[in-house]
Design a protein around this motif. Structure first.
Motif, PDB file in Angstrom:
ATOM      1  N   GLU A  63       0.586  -1.066   0.231  1.00 40.10           N
ATOM      2  CA  GLU A  63      -0.564   0.165   0.130  1.00 40.10           C
ATOM      3  C   GLU A  63       0.987   1.044   0.393  1.00 40.10           C
ATOM      4  OE1 GLU A  63      -3.160   0.330  -0.498  1.00 40.10           O
ATOM      5  OE2 GLU A  63      -2.780  -1.633  -0.848  1.00 40.10           O
ATOM      6  N   SER A  64       2.495   1.113  -0.120  1.00 41.32           N
ATOM      7  CA  SER A  64       3.365   2.077  -0.358  1.00 41.32           C
ATOM      8  C   SER A  64       2.746   2.767  -2.003  1.00 41.32           C
ATOM      9  CB  SER A  64       4.230   2.105  -0.639  1.00 41.32           C
ATOM     10  OG  SER A  64       5.330   1.929   1.124  1.00 41.32           O
ATOM     11  N   VAL A  65       2.861   3.924  -2.049  1.00 47.52           N
ATOM     12  CA  VAL A  65       3.086   5.024  -3.490  1.00 47.52           C
ATOM     13  C   VAL A  65       4.100   4.728  -3.784  1.00 47.52           C
ATOM     14  CG1 VAL A  65       2.486   6.454  -4.733  1.00 47.52           C
ATOM     15  CG2 VAL A  65       0.484   5.624  -2.508  1.00 47.52           C
ATOM     16  N   VAL A  66       4.014   4.338  -5.576  1.00 43.06           N
ATOM     17  CA  VAL A  66       5.899   5.067  -5.799  1.00 43.06           C
ATOM     18  C   VAL A  66       5.601   5.109  -7.379  1.00 43.06           C
ATOM     19  CG1 VAL A  66       6.382   2.627  -4.289  1.00 43.06           C
ATOM     20  CG2 VAL A  66       5.660   1.375  -6.624  1.00 43.06           C
ATOM     21  N   SER A  67       6.723   5.142  -7.733  1.00 40.95           N
ATOM     22  CA  SER A  67       6.783   5.629  -9.688  1.00 40.95           C
ATOM     23  C   SER A  67       7.827   4.665 -10.022  1.00 40.95           C
ATOM     24  CB  SER A  67       6.981   6.643  -9.547  1.00 40.95           C
ATOM     25  OG  SER A  67       6.853   7.279 -11.445  1.00 40.95           O
ATOM     26  N   VAL A  68       7.488   3.752 -11.466  1.00 35.22           N
ATOM     27  CA  VAL A  68       8.233   2.657 -11.981  1.00 35.22           C
ATOM     28  C   VAL A  68       9.041   3.647 -12.935  1.00 35.22           C
ATOM     29  CG1 VAL A  68       8.370   0.654 -10.024  1.00 35.22           C
ATOM     30  CG2 VAL A  68       7.339   1.022 -12.316  1.00 35.22           C
ATOM     31  N   THR A  69       9.436   3.096 -13.544  1.00 31.81           N
ATOM     32  CA  THR A  69      10.792   3.145 -14.492  1.00 31.81           C
ATOM     33  C   THR A  69      11.562   2.075 -15.285  1.00 31.81           C
ATOM     34  OG1 THR A  69      10.679   5.685 -14.578  1.00 31.81           O
ATOM     35  CG2 THR A  69      12.044   4.360 -16.631  1.00 31.81           C
ATOM     36  N   GLY A  70      10.768   1.494 -16.465  1.00 34.79           N
ATOM     37  CA  GLY A  70      11.307  -0.455 -16.677  1.00 34.79           C
ATOM     38  C   GLY A  70      11.057  -0.012 -17.970  1.00 34.79           C
ATOM     39  N   THR A  71      11.096  -1.532 -18.942  1.00 36.01           N
ATOM     40  CA  THR A  71      10.470  -2.442 -19.992  1.00 36.01           C
ATOM     41  C   THR A  71      10.280  -2.872 -20.643  1.00 36.01           C
ATOM     42  OG1 THR A  71      12.964  -2.200 -20.489  1.00 36.01           O
ATOM     43  CG2 THR A  71      12.170  -3.488 -22.269  1.00 36.01           C
ATOM     44  N   VAL A  72       8.618  -2.521 -21.484  1.00 32.93           N
ATOM     45  CA  VAL A  72       7.686  -3.724 -21.036  1.00 32.93           C
ATOM     46  C   VAL A  72       7.774  -5.200 -21.397  1.00 32.93           C
ATOM     47  CG1 VAL A  72       5.387  -3.838 -22.269  1.00 32.93           C
ATOM     48  CG2 VAL A  72       5.916  -1.528 -21.972  1.00 32.93           C
ATOM     49  N   VAL A  73       7.491  -6.532 -21.373  1.00 36.21           N
ATOM     50  CA  VAL A  73       8.274  -7.461 -21.225  1.00 36.21           C
ATOM     51  C   VAL A  73       7.403  -8.856 -22.124  1.00 36.21           C
ATOM     52  CG1 VAL A  73       9.624  -9.163 -20.902  1.00 36.21           C
ATOM     53  CG2 VAL A  73      10.848  -6.958 -20.229  1.00 36.21           C
ATOM     54  N   ARG A  74       7.102  -9.297 -22.442  1.00 31.77           N
ATOM     55  CA  ARG A  74       5.375 -10.640 -22.702  1.00 31.77           C
ATOM     56  C   ARG A  74       6.271 -11.961 -21.813  1.00 31.77           C
ATOM     57  NH1 ARG A  74       2.481 -12.253 -27.245  1.00 31.77           N
ATOM     58  NH2 ARG A  74       3.885 -11.364 -28.541  1.00 31.77           N
ATOM     59  N   ARG A  75       5.382 -11.930 -21.371  1.00 32.09           N
ATOM     60  CA  ARG A  75       4.936 -12.952 -20.103  1.00 32.09           C
ATOM     61  C   ARG A  75       5.725 -14.352 -21.210  1.00 32.09           C
ATOM     62  NH1 ARG A  75       1.050 -12.178 -15.230  1.00 32.09           N
ATOM     63  NH2 ARG A  75       0.528 -10.134 -14.636  1.00 32.09           N
ATOM     64  N   ASP A  76       6.275 -15.128 -19.972  1.00 32.67           N
ATOM     65  CA  ASP A  76       6.300 -16.542 -20.465  1.00 32.67           C
ATOM     66  C   ASP A  76       4.805 -16.953 -20.723  1.00 32.67           C
ATOM     67  OD1 ASP A  76       8.521 -16.003 -20.536  1.00 32.67           O
ATOM     68  OD2 ASP A  76       9.004 -17.186 -18.359  1.00 32.67           O
ATOM     69  N   ALA A  77       4.419 -18.070 -20.837  1.00 32.32           N
ATOM     70  CA  ALA A  77       3.298 -18.246 -21.621  1.00 32.32           C
ATOM     71  C   ALA A  77       2.563 -19.096 -20.483  1.00 32.32           C
ATOM     72  CB  ALA A  77       3.090 -19.404 -22.053  1.00 32.32           C
ATOM     73  N   ASP A  78       3.145 -19.864 -18.979  1.00 26.02           N
ATOM     74  CA  ASP A  78       2.765 -20.694 -18.114  1.00 26.02           C
ATOM     75  C   ASP A  78       2.163 -19.211 -17.110  1.00 26.02           C
ATOM     76  OD1 ASP A  78       5.466 -19.985 -18.409  1.00 26.02           O
ATOM     77  OD2 ASP A  78       6.068 -22.065 -16.816  1.00 26.02           O
ATOM     78  N   THR A  79       2.735 -18.457 -17.311  1.00 27.86           N
ATOM     79  CA  THR A  79       2.392 -16.841 -16.434  1.00 27.86           C
ATOM     80  C   THR A  79       1.827 -16.376 -16.353  1.00 27.86           C
ATOM     81  OG1 THR A  79       4.493 -15.514 -17.280  1.00 27.86           O
ATOM     82  CG2 THR A  79       4.927 -17.506 -15.552  1.00 27.86           C
ATOM     83  N   VAL A  80       1.060 -16.429 -17.884  1.00 25.79           N
ATOM     84  CA  VAL A  80      -0.155 -14.960 -18.329  1.00 25.79           C
ATOM     85  C   VAL A  80      -1.421 -14.929 -17.344  1.00 25.79           C
ATOM     86  CG1 VAL A  80      -1.466 -14.881 -20.158  1.00 25.79           C
ATOM     87  CG2 VAL A  80       1.024 -15.631 -20.310  1.00 25.79           C
ATOM     88  N   ASN A  81      -1.730 -13.643 -16.712  1.00 27.95           N
ATOM     89  CA  ASN A  81      -2.795 -13.897 -16.273  1.00 27.95           C
ATOM     90  C   ASN A  81      -4.057 -13.014 -16.819  1.00 27.95           C
ATOM     91  OD1 ASN A  81      -4.979 -13.357 -13.918  1.00 27.95           O
ATOM     92  ND2 ASN A  81      -3.558 -11.834 -12.905  1.00 27.95           N
ATOM     93  N   PRO A  82      -4.700 -14.387 -17.332  1.00 25.42           N
ATOM     94  CA  PRO A  82      -5.919 -13.664 -18.688  1.00 25.42           C
ATOM     95  C   PRO A  82      -7.136 -13.019 -17.168  1.00 25.42           C
ATOM     96  CG  PRO A  82      -6.497 -15.824 -17.781  1.00 25.42           C
ATOM     97  CD  PRO A  82      -4.922 -15.374 -17.061  1.00 25.42           C
ATOM     98  N   LYS A  83      -7.291 -12.786 -16.444  1.00 25.48           N
ATOM     99  CA  LYS A  83      -7.921 -11.669 -15.146  1.00 25.48           C
ATOM    100  C   LYS A  83      -7.953  -9.986 -15.186  1.00 25.48           C
ATOM    101  CE  LYS A  83      -9.428 -15.628 -12.455  1.00 25.48           C
ATOM    102  NZ  LYS A  83      -9.346 -16.036 -10.833  1.00 25.48           N
ATOM    103  N   LEU A  84      -6.368 -10.043 -16.372  1.00 25.14           N
ATOM    104  CA  LEU A  84      -5.790  -9.059 -16.120  1.00 25.14           C
ATOM    105  C   LEU A  84      -5.739  -8.547 -18.110  1.00 25.14           C
ATOM    106  CD1 LEU A  84      -2.997  -8.863 -13.195  1.00 25.14           C
ATOM    107  CD2 LEU A  84      -5.002  -8.008 -13.197  1.00 25.14           C
ATOM    108  N   ALA A  85      -6.290  -7.094 -17.970  1.00 30.51           N
ATOM    109  CA  ALA A  85      -5.728  -6.682 -19.025  1.00 30.51           C
ATOM    110  C   ALA A  85      -4.958  -6.592 -19.683  1.00 30.51           C
ATOM    111  CB  ALA A  85      -7.169  -4.630 -18.872  1.00 30.51           C
ATOM    112  N   THR A  86      -3.530  -6.493 -18.539  1.00 32.51           N
ATOM    113  CA  THR A  86      -2.506  -6.581 -19.006  1.00 32.51           C
ATOM    114  C   THR A  86      -1.524  -7.372 -18.543  1.00 32.51           C
ATOM    115  OG1 THR A  86      -2.139  -5.689 -16.510  1.00 32.51           O
ATOM    116  CG2 THR A  86      -1.989  -3.519 -18.613  1.00 32.51           C
ATOM    117  N   GLY A  87      -2.298  -8.793 -18.414  1.00 32.36           N
ATOM    118  CA  GLY A  87      -2.136 -10.013 -18.068  1.00 32.36           C
ATOM    119  C   GLY A  87      -0.866 -11.357 -18.756  1.00 32.36           C
ATOM    120  N   GLU A  88      -0.487 -10.384 -20.061  1.00 35.70           N
ATOM    121  CA  GLU A  88       0.195 -11.009 -21.065  1.00 35.70           C
ATOM    122  C   GLU A  88       1.787 -10.566 -21.115  1.00 35.70           C
ATOM    123  OE1 GLU A  88      -0.836 -12.195 -25.095  1.00 35.70           O
ATOM    124  OE2 GLU A  88      -2.281 -10.620 -24.629  1.00 35.70           O
ATOM    125  N   LEU A  89       1.598  -9.218 -20.360  1.00 34.18           N
ATOM    126  CA  LEU A  89       3.028  -8.430 -20.742  1.00 34.18           C
ATOM    127  C   LEU A  89       2.985  -8.182 -18.728  1.00 34.18           C
ATOM    128  CD1 LEU A  89       1.914  -5.486 -19.986  1.00 34.18           C
ATOM    129  CD2 LEU A  89       1.889  -5.855 -22.167  1.00 34.18           C
TER     130      LEU A  89
END
Length: 584
Positions: A63-89
């Motif tokens: 519950e801390s508030v943070v700002s992060v900067t990084g690179t967008v990466v595709r998730r491994d197939a077995d870690t994809v979360n279909p419940k999230l709109a961003t679940g593939e990355l």
């Protein structure tokens, strides 16, 4: 933006290999030994971020508030979360900044806040509002209010705001009063409704008006009533009849419930019109839930020649309940327990058997002819059970209404997939109060049906008013009326309730004077927004659709209202307490 390039629900596969910045709350932290997964949450959604640098992780707390900067990466197939709109990355983090640290132990888990005690939830409402369900309710409220505004404007209603500081008025509830600093011994009141002001707008030549009106009443809380304040879609129309108001309400409410009702069926216009007396007789309430198919029957005349002592000389009501005879013995025992708990002396019943005979404690008191007549009159079939309610005239319908509701719920007869609307009309203008004196039943500014002739020649207790309610699924959404715009009728109506002409002029001087300068016929109503939202979101308590509600004891647990004030503040408004102020 300085803190983020995207929201936590915005990234897609088109952003792969891009450097992005996100900002939000730390939702979860999962340490997998050298690699830490942090779900970052904002109002829009969740994105999984990945930390490979332990130094960056050490400062993070849930519950801390943070700002992060990084690179967008595709998730491994077995870690994809279909419940999230961003679940593939996911975002592999190179930089992280703590913008607001959560240094204290959380009083409850954010995702489980709705299961927490109400006093704790409301004390930490800023945390409770982070819960997605609670948060979405408040955003939903904003959407509905925006739609209502647009709809009213499309119908030609200008939005006009009326004062919050006004004078005390007999609206049927206690006022919140505010002492005046500049006028010693005098008080303002917060408006229970903008009643007089909206009528004055019609007298001022405005053809119609609306506002999302805050209203204040010092009432006890209920599941469908928040103590203190509430909001209503208040509208008024000049040169309008009751039916003109109904047409606007039907269009606005139908479209609102269709758009936001989650696919449930909505009563189409015209909504059923049910006179008050009929509603009390058939449903035992002036707020009938029409999803419940059970109807109360008046059996007083039927039992007049039946030798059954408990029914002698008192009104009798019956509720025919299809298929109830198939229920177990415990069902009837529990219904009896409920009847006793609401003040009844018992709950008689008859069940129709396969051969057409009756079973039940009252069967032996009925002749075969009376049994046959009862079967024909109520269209009773095998396994139907007829429940009997008998009590004093003032209470029998109310008790029957409660039994009807209990039977509908316990027999699972209520259709949960629709919004059943109706108008309740023809309310009585007057009633006897606890002191036996004549008083207004509802709005004192309503036009009596029959106008002056009725006030002069009819028994006041028989006079109907042009007053009406909108009811949806057993919840009163709105009250309204055709207004009394004639000063002579106004004086006579108030005189029957014990007001002198001098008192009417003193308490309602502006309205009374205005009516002498040419007042058009006018009418309106005010659907309650909080109750609409409660129904649309299928919430059992109205506090779930209010951002900062009071508790059931009319206390603001978050800011601590009501609280004490200083002696200096009291002196400024010329107030002296009868008891000493407790120390803070």
């Amino acid at each position: 933006m300085a803190y983020r390039t995207h929201t936590c629900n915005e990234l897609t596969l088109a952003d792969l290999n891009q450097t992005v910045s996100l900002a939000g709350w730390v939702d979860t932290i999962r340490d997998h030994g050298g690699v830490t997964f942090v779900d970052l949450r904002d109002q829009y959604g969740i994105t999984q971020t990945v930390f490979h640098d332990e130094a960056l992780v050490r400062a993070l707390h849930k519950e801390s508030v943070v700002s992060v900067t990084g690179t967008v990466v595709r998730r491994d197939a077995d870690t994809v979360n279909p419940k999230l709109a961003t679940g593939e990355l996911e975002v592999h983090v190179q930089e992280a900044t703590v913008l607001g640290s959560c240094e204290n132990t959380l009083p409850f888990d954010i995702g489980e806040s709705t299961e927490t005690r109400e006093d704790v939830r409301l004390t930490y409402r800023f945390l409770d509002l982070r819960n997605k369900k609670v948060h979405d309710n408040i955003l939903f409220r904003s959407e509905v209010v925006r739609f209502l505004r647009a709809k009213m404007e499309s119908l030609g209603f200008p939005e006009i705001n009326t004062p919050i500081l006004t004078c005390s008025s007999p609206e049927g509830a206690r006022d919140y009063i505010i002492p005046s600093r500049k006028h010693e011994g005098k008080f303002y009141a917060l408006p229970q409704a903008p009643q007089q002001f909206k009528q004055l707008l019609m007298v001022s030549g405005f053809d119609k008006y609306f506002q999302i009106a805050p209203c204040f009443r010092d009432e006890d809380a209920r599941a469908d009533r928040s103590p203190g304040e509430f909001y209503q879609l208040d509208f008024e129309m000049a040169f309008a009849t009751q039916e003109d108001v109904f047409a606007v309400a039907e269009e606005v409410l139908y479209e609102t419930f269709v758009k936001f009702g989650g696919g449930k069926a909505v009563t189409a216009a015209p909504f059923p019109r049910i006179p008050f007396e009929e509603s009390m007789r058939k449903y035992g309430t002036d707020k009938p839930d029409l999803r419940n198919p059970l109807v109360i029957e008046d059996l007083t005349d039927f039992f007049r020649d039946v030798e059954f002592k408990p029914f002698k000389g008192r009104p009798v009501r019956g509720i025919a309940t299809p298929g109830c005879g198939k229920k177990s013995k415990s069902f009837f025992e529990h219904m009896l327990e409920y009847a006793l708990s609401i003040g009844m002396k018992g709950l008689g019943y008859l069940t129709v058997l396969a051969d057409g005979s009756f079973k039940g404690p009252i069967a032996k008191f009925l002749s075969e002819e009376k049994k046959a007549a009862l079967t024909r009159m109520l269209h009773l079939a095998t396994d139907d059970t007829l429940f009997f309610i008998c009590d004093a005239p003032k209470t029998v319908d109310l008790l029957a209404g409660q039994i009807r509701t209990a039977l509908g719920e316990r027999m699972d007869l209520i259709d949960k997939n629709r919004f059943a609307m109706c108008f309740i009309t023809d309310f009585p203008m007057y009633e006897k109060n606890e002191e036996g004196k004549l008083d207004f039943t509802h709005n004192p500014f309503s036009m009596p049906q029959g106008e002056m002739d009725a006030l002069l020649h009819e028994d006041p207790l028989t006079i109907k008013a042009y007053q009406y309610d909108i009811v949806c699924n057993g919840v009163e959404l709105s009250s309204g009326a055709v207004r009394n715009h004639r000063p002579d009728v106004m004086l006579k109506a108030f005189s029957l309730a014990g007001y002198s002409a001098e008192e009417v002029e003193r308490r309602f001087g502006a309205l009374f004077r205005a009516f002498h300068y040419g007042a058009p016929p006018h009418a309106g109503m005010a659907p309650g927004i909080d109750r609409m939202l409660m129904l649309l979101k299928d919430e059992e308590n109205i506090r779930e659709v209010i951002a900062f509600p009071m508790n059931s004891n009319a206390q603001d647990m978050l800011l601590g209202a009501p609280n004490t004030v200083s002696e200096q503040q009291l002196r400024e408004v010329h107030i002296r307490l009868r008891r000493p102020i407790p120390e803070k």
